[in-house]
Design an enzyme around this catalytic site. Sequence first.
Site, PDB file in Angstrom:
ATOM      1  N   HIS A 186     -14.278  10.660 -15.894  1.00 32.20           N
ATOM      2  CA  HIS A 186     -13.488   9.690 -16.649  1.00 32.20           C
ATOM      3  C   HIS A 186     -13.808   8.262 -16.179  1.00 32.20           C
ATOM      4  O   HIS A 186     -14.147   7.389 -16.974  1.00 32.20           O
ATOM      5  CB  HIS A 186     -12.007  10.019 -16.460  1.00 32.20           C
ATOM      6  CG  HIS A 186     -11.063   9.090 -17.147  1.00 32.20           C
ATOM      7  ND1 HIS A 186     -10.363   9.446 -18.273  1.00 32.20           N
ATOM      8  CD2 HIS A 186     -10.688   7.817 -16.864  1.00 32.20           C
ATOM      9  CE1 HIS A 186      -9.622   8.425 -18.655  1.00 32.20           C
ATOM     10  NE2 HIS A 186      -9.795   7.425 -17.810  1.00 32.20           N
ATOM     11  N   GLU A 187     -13.736   8.062 -14.878  1.00 29.17           N
ATOM     12  CA  GLU A 187     -13.971   6.712 -14.349  1.00 29.17           C
ATOM     13  C   GLU A 187     -15.414   6.265 -14.584  1.00 29.17           C
ATOM     14  O   GLU A 187     -15.678   5.104 -14.871  1.00 29.17           O
ATOM     15  CB  GLU A 187     -13.629   6.647 -12.857  1.00 29.17           C
ATOM     16  CG  GLU A 187     -12.170   6.944 -12.509  1.00 29.17           C
ATOM     17  CD  GLU A 187     -11.170   6.073 -13.254  1.00 29.17           C
ATOM     18  OE1 GLU A 187     -11.484   4.897 -13.530  1.00 29.17           O
ATOM     19  OE2 GLU A 187     -10.078   6.568 -13.576  1.00 29.17           O
ATOM     20  N   GLY A 237       2.177   5.408   4.606  1.00 30.42           N
ATOM     21  CA  GLY A 237       1.323   5.990   5.629  1.00 30.42           C
ATOM     22  C   GLY A 237      -0.080   5.436   5.704  1.00 30.42           C
ATOM     23  O   GLY A 237      -0.939   6.000   6.363  1.00 30.42           O
ATOM     24  N   ASP A 252      -4.808   4.408 -20.740  1.00 30.06           N
ATOM     25  CA  ASP A 252      -5.858   3.705 -21.491  1.00 30.06           C
ATOM     26  C   ASP A 252      -5.466   3.581 -22.956  1.00 30.06           C
ATOM     27  O   ASP A 252      -5.619   2.522 -23.571  1.00 30.06           O
ATOM     28  CB  ASP A 252      -7.186   4.482 -21.429  1.00 30.06           C
ATOM     29  CG  ASP A 252      -7.701   4.602 -20.010  1.00 30.06           C
ATOM     30  OD1 ASP A 252      -7.314   3.775 -19.176  1.00 30.06           O
ATOM     31  OD2 ASP A 252      -8.494   5.532 -19.747  1.00 30.06           O
ATOM     32  N   LYS A 293       0.421   0.173   7.277  1.00 31.59           N
ATOM     33  CA  LYS A 293       0.956  -1.181   7.141  1.00 31.59           C
ATOM     34  C   LYS A 293       1.633  -1.608   8.440  1.00 31.59           C
ATOM     35  O   LYS A 293       1.371  -2.690   8.958  1.00 31.59           O
ATOM     36  CB  LYS A 293       1.952  -1.239   5.971  1.00 31.59           C
ATOM     37  CG  LYS A 293       1.296  -0.948   4.633  1.00 31.59           C
ATOM     38  CD  LYS A 293       2.265  -1.028   3.488  1.00 31.59           C
ATOM     39  CE  LYS A 293       3.275   0.099   3.443  1.00 31.59           C
ATOM     40  NZ  LYS A 293       2.672   1.403   3.145  1.00 31.59           N
ATOM     41  N   THR A 294       2.473  -0.724   8.953  1.00 37.22           N
ATOM     42  CA  THR A 294       3.160  -1.036  10.199  1.00 37.22           C
ATOM     43  C   THR A 294       2.151  -1.214  11.327  1.00 37.22           C
ATOM     44  O   THR A 294       2.243  -2.145  12.128  1.00 37.22           O
ATOM     45  CB  THR A 294       4.129   0.105  10.560  1.00 37.22           C
ATOM     46  OG1 THR A 294       4.897   0.424   9.400  1.00 37.22           O
ATOM     47  CG2 THR A 294       5.033  -0.286  11.684  1.00 37.22           C
ATOM     48  N   GLY A 335       0.820  -1.199   0.000  1.00 34.64           N
ATOM     49  CA  GLY A 335       0.000   0.000   0.000  1.00 34.64           C
ATOM     50  C   GLY A 335       0.849   1.242   0.000  1.00 34.64           C
ATOM     51  O   GLY A 335       2.027   1.186   0.332  1.00 34.64           O
ATOM     52  N   PRO A 336       0.261   2.383  -0.369  1.00 39.10           N
ATOM     53  CA  PRO A 336       1.004   3.634  -0.389  1.00 39.10           C
ATOM     54  C   PRO A 336       1.524   3.984   1.008  1.00 39.10           C
ATOM     55  O   PRO A 336       1.004   3.452   1.994  1.00 39.10           O
ATOM     56  CB  PRO A 336      -0.033   4.674  -0.838  1.00 39.10           C
ATOM     57  CG  PRO A 336      -1.224   3.926  -1.295  1.00 39.10           C
ATOM     58  CD  PRO A 336      -1.139   2.541  -0.765  1.00 39.10           C
TER      59      PRO A 336
END
Length: 614
Positions: free
Chosen positions: A427-428, A205, A503, A208-209, A202-203
Site C-alpha cells: 500500500h505504502e 514507551g 485515503d 520520552k521520559t 510519541g507513542p
Amino acid sequence: MGLLLTSFSFGPQQISFQEFKNKLLEPGLVGHIVVSNKSVGKVYVRNSPHNHTDSEVIQGTLPAKDSGGEYKYYFNIGSVEFFEEKLEEVQEALGIDPHDFVPVIYASKVVWYQELMIFAPTLILLVTLFYAGRIIQGRLGVGGGSHITKVDKNAKNKVYFKDVAGCDEAKQEIMEYVHFLKNPKKYEELGAKIPKGALLVGPPGTGKTLLAKATAGESGVPFLSISGSDFMEIFVGVGPSRVRNLFREARKSAPCIVFIDEIDAIGQARGRGGFSGAHDERESTLNQLLVEMDGFGTISGVVVLAGTNRPNNLDKALLRPGRFDRQITIDKPDIKGRDQIFQIHLKKIKLDHEPSYHSQRLAALTPGFSGADIANVCNEAALIAARSEGTQVTMKHFEAAIDRIIGGLEKRNLVISKLERRTVAYHESGHAVAGWFLEHADPLLKVTIVPRGTAALGFTQYVPNENLLMTKEQLFDMTCMTLGGRAAEQVLIGKISTGAQDDLEKVTKMTYAQVAVYGFSDKVGLLSFPPREDSSEMSKLYSSKTAAIIDEEVREWVNKAYVRTVQLIEEHKEQVAQMAELLLEKEVLHQDDLVLVLGERPFKPNEPTHYDRF
Ligand SMILES: Nc1ncnc2c1ncn2[C@@H]1O[C@H](COP(=O)(O)OP(=O)(O)OP(=O)(O)O)[C@@H](O)[C@H]1O
Ligand SMILES: [Zn+2]
C-alpha cells in the site's frame, strides 16, 4: 504462627511470599489481593476461613467472592506477570479449585479510591484531614515542595544520551536546550531567547521520559519529574497547589529541567470529557500551569519538557509562544533503532553469544515494538531463563519472551501480523511510486511501515507543496497519489483492504472541494458552496438537483483518477513490488532508497524547496 498473629501491630506488615503461602493462603484466610504500583501485593485477610457475611459482599463493586477482609499484610512482587503465574502455580499445588482462586485486583487511581471507600471509611477521614492540612500548609506557604515531585540528585541514576538509542533527530533538536542549560549566562548576555518548553510527542514507551532525563544528565542539571495524572486528585485545590509547589522547587533548583509526563491529563482541550468536578479541577490546574510558565523569564533557567502521545488533544493555550511552542517527535524505532535499543538493554544480561548476535536477530523479530517493549523482552527473557534454571540467556528464552509480549500487545491491537505488514508495505509503496511518477504530485521524503500509535499503520511523508494556489493538474495528481495505496493493493495483491479508508476520505473531500467550492467542474459551473459548520439540510445553499449533479461529478472524477492511478501502478508494477520488499526488510525508506529503486525522479522540482532541513 507467632509473627502473623500479632494483631496489635500498627499498620500492615511485610511478609515473604513463602509466609503468605503457608500461613494465609493455605488456611484459606486470604480475601483478595490488591496489587498496587505493579510492585506491592496487599493482602486482605478474612477473619475466619470461607465465612462470607453479608457485609463482606460489596454491592457490585467487587465480585462476591472478593468478600472484603482487612488489609493486614503486604509483600513485594517481582514483575506482575511473574507474580500472577507464581500465585496460580501455588494455588494449583494446594489443590484449590480454579473458581476459588484468590481474586487479584490491580489498583489504578480509581480502584485505590474505591478501596478506601469500601474498606476503611475512617481512613478517608484521615486522608482528608491530611490533605486539608497540606493545602492549608500550602496556602500559608509553609512546608516543603510537593511530595510527589521526584528530584533525582543521585549521580548514580544519571542518564545520558548514550543511554537513549536511536531517535537521533530528537536528540539533535534537544541539544539546543543542553547548550543553554550548560551556559545560561552566555545566552543571557547575547540577549538570545531560548524556548521555555517543548513537547516530546510519541507513542507510549518510546523513551520520552528517558530522553528528558538524559537531557538533564547531559546538561548536568537537576531533573524534576511529575506525571500529569499526579495533579489530578479527588480533592479540590490539590492540582493547582501542586503546580505551584513544583515550580517553586524548580526555581530553587534552577538551572534545571522539569518534566511533566502525560500532560494530556491536565492539558486536554477545555470542554472535553472527564467527570464533573474533575473537570473544574483540571481547568484550574491547567490555568495555574499557564500562569507559572508565563511567570518565569527565560533567564531563570528552567526548561519545561512535557510528554504526550496525543498533541492534537491539547489545549491550544499550552502551545502558544513562550509555552510549549516546540514539538519534538519521537517515533517508534525502526529495525536499526531496535537493534541499538536491544544492545543497550542486553548489556545487563548474561548471554550465550555476543550481544550483537542477539540484537540483530531480535530486532528483526520485533517490528512495532517500542523501547519499553524491548526493555520488557530483555527482562522477561532473563526471568524465563532463571525459571528454567539456565545459566545463560539464549535465543530460545528471548523468543518465548517475545511471544509473551506480543500476546499482550495483540490484546491492545498494537501488533500487525505478517500478512498485514505485507499489505501495508505494498500500500505504502503504491503511494510512493504514484507520487514519484506524477509530475504535479509532491516529492517523497520517507516511506515507513513502522506503526505509529494505534491509528495509521504506515505512512508516506511527502514535502507538502506550500503554494497556496493549486492548479487543477496538481489536485488531480495529488488525488491519484492518494489513491496509489488502494491501487497497489488491487494490482499487486489482488485483494483490497480497509487500509485505504483514510485515503478515500481525503480524496472525497478534495474532489468535493474542486467540484463544489473551486468551480472546476463544467457541469456545476462557476458556483461555490463551501461546507458549513452546521451541515443541516436548512443550511444547504443549493437545490437537491444541484446536489445530485455534485455527487455524480465527484464520483466520476474520483473514478477517473483511480483509472489513471491503476494504469500508472500497472506500468510500474515491478518497482512497486521491489520497493515493498525493501520496505519489509528495512521498514523505513528515505529518498536515497527511493532513487535506488525508482531512478531519479523524471521531473524537475517546480521550485527550490523550502525544506532543506529534511
Ligand atoms: N530509545 C530508547 N533507548 C533505550 N531504552 C529505551 C528507549 N526507549 C524506551 N526505552 C526503555 O523503555 C523504558 C520506558 O521508556 P519511557 O518511560 O522513557 O517512555 P515514555 O515515552 O516516557 O513512555 P510513556 O509515554 O508511557 O510515559 C525506558 O526506561 C527504557 O528502559
Ligand atoms: Zn494510504
